[in-house]
Design an enzyme around this catalytic site. Sequence first.
Site, PDB file in Angstrom:
ATOM      1  N   ARG A  58       0.825  -1.219   0.000  1.00  0.00           N
ATOM      2  CA  ARG A  58       0.000   0.000   0.000  1.00  0.00           C
ATOM      3  C   ARG A  58       0.857   1.267   0.000  1.00  0.00           C
ATOM      4  O   ARG A  58       0.398   2.322  -0.434  1.00  0.00           O
ATOM      5  CB  ARG A  58      -0.990  -0.015   1.162  1.00  0.00           C
ATOM      6  CG  ARG A  58      -2.132  -1.013   0.951  1.00  0.00           C
ATOM      7  CD  ARG A  58      -3.168  -0.955   2.049  1.00  0.00           C
ATOM      8  NE  ARG A  58      -2.629  -1.170   3.368  1.00  0.00           N
ATOM      9  CZ  ARG A  58      -2.497  -2.364   3.952  1.00  0.00           C
ATOM     10  NH1 ARG A  58      -2.875  -3.453   3.336  1.00  0.00           N
ATOM     11  NH2 ARG A  58      -1.993  -2.453   5.166  1.00  0.00           N
ATOM     12  N   GLU A  95       7.510  -9.042  15.501  1.00  0.00           N
ATOM     13  CA  GLU A  95       7.026  -9.503  16.802  1.00  0.00           C
ATOM     14  C   GLU A  95       6.867 -11.021  16.806  1.00  0.00           C
ATOM     15  O   GLU A  95       6.957 -11.669  17.826  1.00  0.00           O
ATOM     16  CB  GLU A  95       5.672  -8.879  17.153  1.00  0.00           C
ATOM     17  CG  GLU A  95       5.627  -7.369  17.089  1.00  0.00           C
ATOM     18  CD  GLU A  95       5.375  -6.829  15.683  1.00  0.00           C
ATOM     19  OE1 GLU A  95       4.316  -7.069  15.084  1.00  0.00           O
ATOM     20  OE2 GLU A  95       6.297  -6.161  15.162  1.00  0.00           O
TER      21      GLU A  95
END
Length: 171
Positions: A58, A95
Amino acid sequence: MDLKDHIRGIPDFPKPGILFYDISTLLRDADAWQVAMGRMARAVRAYMPDIVAGVESRGFLIAAPLALKLGCGFIMIRKRGKLPGETVGLNYALEYGEDRVEIQADAVHPGQRVVVVDDLLATGGTMAAGIALLRQVGAVVPAAATLIELSFLNGRSRLDVPCESLVSYDD
């Protein structure tokens, strides 16, 4: 114009508990899109970029028209294996594991000023990796820019350059 009025929140996408900020509603509104690109151009122009680098995918939607508006070149920072020809890459921690970003080996000349652009700044890991990758090939990275910042995730703290954001969500 308040750009938040043109960004739709979609709860539980892509998984339960996530609120997804959908920019497609902004992109399809000609006036809002023009305002967003004008504001982004004003914010980024001060950093005098030679090239605008868009982060997959994006980020391409923001970076390509921004580069055109600024009279700059545009390059893509992509996931592993998506670019043709010789590439340079950087692995970085997420993460939940590890990922890799790549650019074409001849995309940037040493000393060129490159502003990194994405649609959204969340935890800052991908943006920081893009900045590090560009520096690895000799680029000067004076700033980053995003359409949206999720300030409650503190991604800005992972960046060692100024970050321009048009819209911020605090929770």
